[in-house]
Motif scaffolding. Structure first.
Motif, PDB file in Angstrom:
ATOM      1  N   LYS A 233       0.832  -1.209   0.000  1.00 38.74           N
ATOM      2  CA  LYS A 233       0.000   0.000   0.000  1.00 38.74           C
ATOM      3  C   LYS A 233       0.863   1.255   0.000  1.00 38.74           C
ATOM      4  O   LYS A 233       0.567   2.213  -0.705  1.00 38.74           O
TER       5      LYS A 233
ATOM      6  N   LYS B 221       2.023   1.809  -3.389  1.00 39.58           N
ATOM      7  CA  LYS B 221       0.955   2.359  -4.248  1.00 39.58           C
ATOM      8  C   LYS B 221       0.822   3.868  -4.048  1.00 39.58           C
ATOM      9  O   LYS B 221       0.633   4.614  -5.000  1.00 39.58           O
TER      10      LYS B 221
ATOM     11  N   LEU C 274      -7.923   6.924   4.504  1.00 39.71           N
ATOM     12  CA  LEU C 274      -7.696   6.357   5.830  1.00 39.71           C
ATOM     13  C   LEU C 274      -8.519   5.100   6.057  1.00 39.71           C
ATOM     14  O   LEU C 274      -8.215   4.313   6.939  1.00 39.71           O
ATOM     15  N   SER C 275      -9.581   4.904   5.249  1.00 41.58           N
ATOM     16  CA  SER C 275     -10.336   3.665   5.389  1.00 41.58           C
ATOM     17  C   SER C 275      -9.603   2.521   4.698  1.00 41.58           C
ATOM     18  O   SER C 275      -9.998   1.374   4.794  1.00 41.58           O
ATOM     19  N   SER C 276      -8.545   2.851   3.943  1.00 38.88           N
ATOM     20  CA  SER C 276      -7.775   1.814   3.260  1.00 38.88           C
ATOM     21  C   SER C 276      -6.393   1.633   3.867  1.00 38.88           C
ATOM     22  O   SER C 276      -5.807   0.573   3.796  1.00 38.88           O
TER      23      SER C 276
ATOM     24  N   LEU D  95      -8.036  15.361   9.869  1.00 34.15           N
ATOM     25  CA  LEU D  95      -9.480  15.148  10.018  1.00 34.15           C
ATOM     26  C   LEU D  95     -10.153  16.286  10.764  1.00 34.15           C
ATOM     27  O   LEU D  95     -11.335  16.228  11.065  1.00 34.15           O
TER      28      LEU D  95
ATOM     29  N   MET E 207     -15.291   3.319  11.565  1.00 34.11           N
ATOM     30  CA  MET E 207     -14.154   3.312  10.641  1.00 34.11           C
ATOM     31  C   MET E 207     -12.829   3.609  11.338  1.00 34.11           C
ATOM     32  O   MET E 207     -11.800   3.690  10.686  1.00 34.11           O
TER      33      MET E 207
ATOM     34  N   ILE F 156     -11.819   6.281  12.441  1.00 33.65           N
ATOM     35  CA  ILE F 156     -11.308   7.613  12.149  1.00 33.65           C
ATOM     36  C   ILE F 156     -11.377   8.441  13.423  1.00 33.65           C
ATOM     37  O   ILE F 156     -10.491   9.224  13.724  1.00 33.65           O
TER      38      ILE F 156
ATOM     39  N   GLU G   4      -5.443  -3.341   9.922  1.00 40.04           N
ATOM     40  CA  GLU G   4      -5.108  -3.050   8.519  1.00 40.04           C
ATOM     41  C   GLU G   4      -5.660  -4.097   7.555  1.00 40.04           C
ATOM     42  O   GLU G   4      -6.087  -3.774   6.464  1.00 40.04           O
TER      43      GLU G   4
ATOM     44  N   LYS H 157      -9.338  -3.637   6.877  1.00 42.23           N
ATOM     45  CA  LYS H 157      -9.712  -2.499   6.026  1.00 42.23           C
ATOM     46  C   LYS H 157      -9.994  -2.928   4.593  1.00 42.23           C
ATOM     47  O   LYS H 157     -10.812  -2.324   3.907  1.00 42.23           O
ATOM     48  N   ASN H 158      -9.307  -3.977   4.132  1.00 43.06           N
ATOM     49  CA  ASN H 158      -9.529  -4.429   2.756  1.00 43.06           C
ATOM     50  C   ASN H 158     -10.909  -5.046   2.558  1.00 43.06           C
ATOM     51  O   ASN H 158     -11.388  -5.164   1.442  1.00 43.06           O
TER      52      ASN H 158
ATOM     53  N   TYR I  51     -16.078   2.098   2.316  1.00 40.43           N
ATOM     54  CA  TYR I  51     -16.584   3.229   3.101  1.00 40.43           C
ATOM     55  C   TYR I  51     -16.817   4.436   2.209  1.00 40.43           C
ATOM     56  O   TYR I  51     -15.919   4.882   1.499  1.00 40.43           O
TER      57      TYR I  51
ATOM     58  N   PHE J  60      -7.939   3.725  -5.765  1.00 39.00           N
ATOM     59  CA  PHE J  60      -8.665   3.362  -4.545  1.00 39.00           C
ATOM     60  C   PHE J  60      -8.740   1.843  -4.389  1.00 39.00           C
ATOM     61  O   PHE J  60      -8.614   1.310  -3.289  1.00 39.00           O
TER      62      PHE J  60
ATOM     63  N   GLU K 257      -6.632  -0.385  -5.632  1.00 32.62           N
ATOM     64  CA  GLU K 257      -5.298  -0.911  -5.305  1.00 32.62           C
ATOM     65  C   GLU K 257      -5.002  -0.726  -3.824  1.00 32.62           C
ATOM     66  O   GLU K 257      -4.390  -1.579  -3.188  1.00 32.62           O
ATOM     67  N   LEU K 258      -5.437   0.404  -3.285  1.00 37.53           N
ATOM     68  CA  LEU K 258      -5.211   0.652  -1.863  1.00 37.53           C
ATOM     69  C   LEU K 258      -5.990  -0.330  -1.002  1.00 37.53           C
ATOM     70  O   LEU K 258      -5.713  -0.491   0.181  1.00 37.53           O
ATOM     71  N   LYS K 259      -7.001  -0.969  -1.611  1.00 33.37           N
ATOM     72  CA  LYS K 259      -7.752  -1.992  -0.883  1.00 33.37           C
ATOM     73  C   LYS K 259      -7.150  -3.364  -1.125  1.00 33.37           C
ATOM     74  O   LYS K 259      -7.762  -4.384  -0.831  1.00 33.37           O
TER      75      LYS K 259
END
Lengths: 430, 305
Positions: free
Chosen positions: A14, A17, A241-243, A412, B50, B52, B69, B72-73, B77, B97, B99-101
């Motif tokens: 990640k 990426k 941040l969700s990823s 945030l 989430m 956050i 982590e 999250k995949n 969201y 997005f 790929e980040l998953k």
């Protein structure tokens, strides 16, 4: 164990990426292409062209008319005024104009016209009393051409001396040999090696490199700031941040954008190397090696260090502000930190081991620029360089740690900018 | 099996509870709606799910794990505040997005085409985001949430700002995802969105959950409503038996019946007293239910007899 390493690879994937995306976003921009190609051009214009112009401005031979009332000097003068141009042509061509003292005014008038028409570069009048009075007249459109004037003066003096000495039965050459002045060559000693250079060209070369270092650190730092601000304002940050996590996000940005900076420098280095090869092939008589390779390596090192150090500060600003205006305001003090080395630049160039320069070169915020200045003028002992770099790296690690804490919360938070006390509180959070 | 369990979470901002003592259980394969007015604490709750925001108290478990982590995949969201990189192309942003998953590139491109044609934006694939209308951007962001086929999908106000046609499109997609066994949690402040979509709902107001459960059970619990329109004096209302509550709007009245009361008996009583222009037996809408519960807390201001 296998699971753990797999997890590590996935996590790293990640980060890669993010680095890739941030890197490509910058590298694909038109402005990147333009600045990458334009900077070496401007550099060439400022550094290489003046050298070429200065050294190979096409010099023509000069036609000079001579009215010699003594009847003896002209012969000697043609022998003495024998400098050759690079083309192998003689630098001066002398033409004797015969006349009498009664007609001299007429002749002078026609010569004036010819000088005006550029048939002659100038004309010389050697009066009969020249030997006793030691005076001659030289007429030209360009009487500030010091080189010509000096050469004429020397040649005439030598001719007179030779004539006088011949009458005494002494050869001029012997006297010349005995009286020959020595020339004092100035050679700078760098690391025990000799290097020919003038102070001025060195000073400008240095200021150019230091300005470039300043511009690169500031430019790429600002890019990080704006990039974070954009993600914050467009609220993309929540999706990211969700990823992934905030630390990976921050490091991905710093490494990706820093990578773009390094790419730009590598391209520059290649372009410069290629053009130096080309120009030294085309103009073998000119020395183009303005900066040594070690200087360029240190430039690279101090860009990377400076970039990392300041990018963390810019990342903090991006994370805690909400508008470009607000961010620019907070960025101003950082710009000042980067400018301070310029204020002491002249002092540093004159005395790179002066107390102020030495102290500043060990303060991490000034190290990249001041230490680089010191190194490029008179390299300090290696342990000093190493110590400043280590200090810089420790500071960078510390700042990345602090920044990640602030970044995590700041990206945030919307609305009021946090106070310094609040920032300290954020740093103390788990 | 539950996809999400929330245990008594609370979150305070500047000494004021944005969410207080909130618990929720979302069964796997269901669509769960969190409903409530603006400022009720829906987004704060979702942000805590989430990770956050960190709850001051309580615990959140997703597939029996705390947020991490790898988890999250498996989650998609869609935040309340939308945003995409304006200068990026549609497919670039979708693949970034995804790929980040942790999705592999080979799968991504096929999926992008599939979803883009599903929402009718395939020809916009190579356009920059800034060239798209707001509604289009919103649909792009919607599919960016589900492209990596997550098992738990969290939508914060998914229909905000969309026209009815696109709202229905997204609802259809959500129902399809449910059929595939995905769990969906979403929030909305418009109760009517939740009516046909949700299996479960939780109503929250002022940071507190006021009601939750299966939608069908909630509706059954709240019994049937009678809607009357009439000419004449409304004094007859006192004579009706087996009534829980009356919302009296003058010549238009909504009556909440006790569960065992037969609407037929009410009709018999009423028909002799006034001239009826409308008589309707209806399920209470979520809106009614919400207003009822909230007004009960506010000393029943709507009750007017």
């Amino acid at each position: 164990m296998i699971f753990l390493s797999e997890l590590l690879v996935k996590k790293k994937m990640k980060l890669i990426k993010i680095i890739k995306k941030e890197y490509l976003t910058i590298v694909k921009k038109k402005s990147f292409l333009i600045s990458t190609l334009l900077t070496p051009l401007i550099m060439g214009a400022f550094i290489i062209l003046p050298i070429i112009f200065a050294q190979i401005s096409p010099e023509m031979h000069k036609k000079i008319a001579v009215i010699d009332f003594t009847g003896e000097i002209f012969q000697e003068l043609t022998k003495n005024l024998n400098r050759k141009l690079k083309t192998g042509e003689p630098a001066y061509k002398l033409f004797e104009i015969k006349t009498t003292e009664n007609e001299v005014e007429k002749v002078k008038e026609s010569l004036r016209e010819k000088v005006e028409k550029k048939e002659y570069y100038g004309y010389l009048i050697l009066n009969k009393e020249i030997i006793s009075k030691r005076e001659a007249e030289y007429y030209s459109k360009n009487v500030s051409d010091l080189q010509t004037i000096e050469e004429l003066k020397a040649a005439i003096s030598d001719s007179i001396a030779k004539l006088l000495l011949q009458k005494e039965g002494i050869e001029l050459e012997k006297i010349k040999k005995a009286m020959k002045r020595i020339e004092l060559k100035t050679i700078k000693i760098v690391k025990g090696k000799e290097k020919k250079a003038g102070f001025l060209s060195e000073y400008f070369g240095l200021i150019f490199l230091v300005s470039l270092l300043f511009a690169l650190i500031l430019g790429y730092g600002m890019t990080i700031m704006r990039n974070i601000l954009e993600e914050k304002n467009s609220r993309i940050v929540e999706v990211l941040l969700s990823s992934t996590n905030s630390f990976e996000l921050m490091m991905g940005k710093i490494l990706g954008i820093g990578g773009a900076g390094i790419t730009q420098m590598v391209i520059w280095a290649l372009l410069i190397a290629l053009s130096i090869r080309y120009f030294s092939f085309r103009f073998p008589q000119i020395e183009f090696t303005i900066f040594g390779t070690n200087i360029l390596i240190f430039f690279f090192i101090f860009f990377i260090l400076g970039f990392f150090l300041f990018s963390t500060l810019f990342a903090i600003i991006g994370a805690i502000t909400n508008t470009d205006y607000e961010a620019q305001q907070l960025a101003a003090p950082i710009t000042w930190i980067l400018i301070i080395p310029f204020l002491i630049a002249i002092m540093t160039t004159k005395n790179p081991n002066g107390i102020v320069s030495v102290i500043l070169s060990f303060i991490p915020f000034f190290t990249p620029i001041v230490m680089f200045m010191r190194i490029s003028i008179t390299p300090p002992p290696f342990y000093e360089i190493l110590a400043s770099i280590l200090l810089e790296i420790i500071t960078i690690i510390f700042l990345i740690w602090i920044t990640s804490k602030i970044f995590r919360i700041g990206i945030l938070m919307y609305g009021k900018r946090p106070s310094f006390q609040e920032l300290m509180k954020w740093i103390k959070y788990k | 099996m539950n996809a999400l369990i929330i245990h008594n979470i609370s979150k305070k901002f500047n000494g004021f509870y944005a969410v207080k003592d909130f618990s929720l259980t979302v069964p796997q394969g269901s669509i769960y709606g969190i409903l409530g007015p603006n400022g009720a604490g829906k987004t704060t709750t979702i942000r805590m799910i989430m990770n956050i925001l960190i709850p001051d108290e309580g615990e959140i478990l997703i597939f029996n794990q705390k947020m991490n982590e790898t988890l999250k995949n498996k989650i998609g969201y869609l935040p309340e505040e939308r945003g995409l990189y304006r200068k990026m192309k549609v497919y670039e942003i979708l693949s970034y997005f995804a790929e980040l998953k942790g999705m592999s590139r080979s799968q991504i491109f096929q999926k992008i085409d599939e979803w883009l044609s599903r929402i009718g934006l395939l020809e916009w694939k190579n356009k920059k985001v800034e060239e798209l209308s707001k509604g289009m951007q919103q649909k792009i962001q919607f599919i960016s949430t589900i492209l990596h086929s997550p098992n738990l999908i969290i939508f914060d106000e998914p229909f905000a700002g969309l026209d009815p046609i696109n709202t229905n499109l997204l609802k259809d997609i959500m129902l399809e995802l449910k059929k595939q066994g995905k769990t969906i949690l979403y929030s909305t402040h418009l109760m009517e969105h939740a009516e046909k979509l949700s299996d479960y709902v939780a109503l929250i107001n002022k940071g507190k959950k006021v009601l939750d459960g299966k939608l069908s059970e909630i509706k059954a619990k709240f019994g049937k409503n009678l809607i009357l329109e009439f000419d004449g004096d409304n004094g007859f209302l006192n004579q009706i038996k087996g009534i829980k509550r009356i919302y009296n709007f003058g010549r238009y009245v909504e009556i909440e019946l006790e569960r065992e009361t037969d609407p037929q008996d009410v009709l018999k009583t009423v028909i002799n007293k006034v001239k009826l222009t409308k008589f309707e037996v209806a399920e209470p809408s979520l809106n009614d239910i919400f207003i009822r519960i909230v007004s009960e807390e506010k000393n029943e201001t709507y009750k007017n007899y």
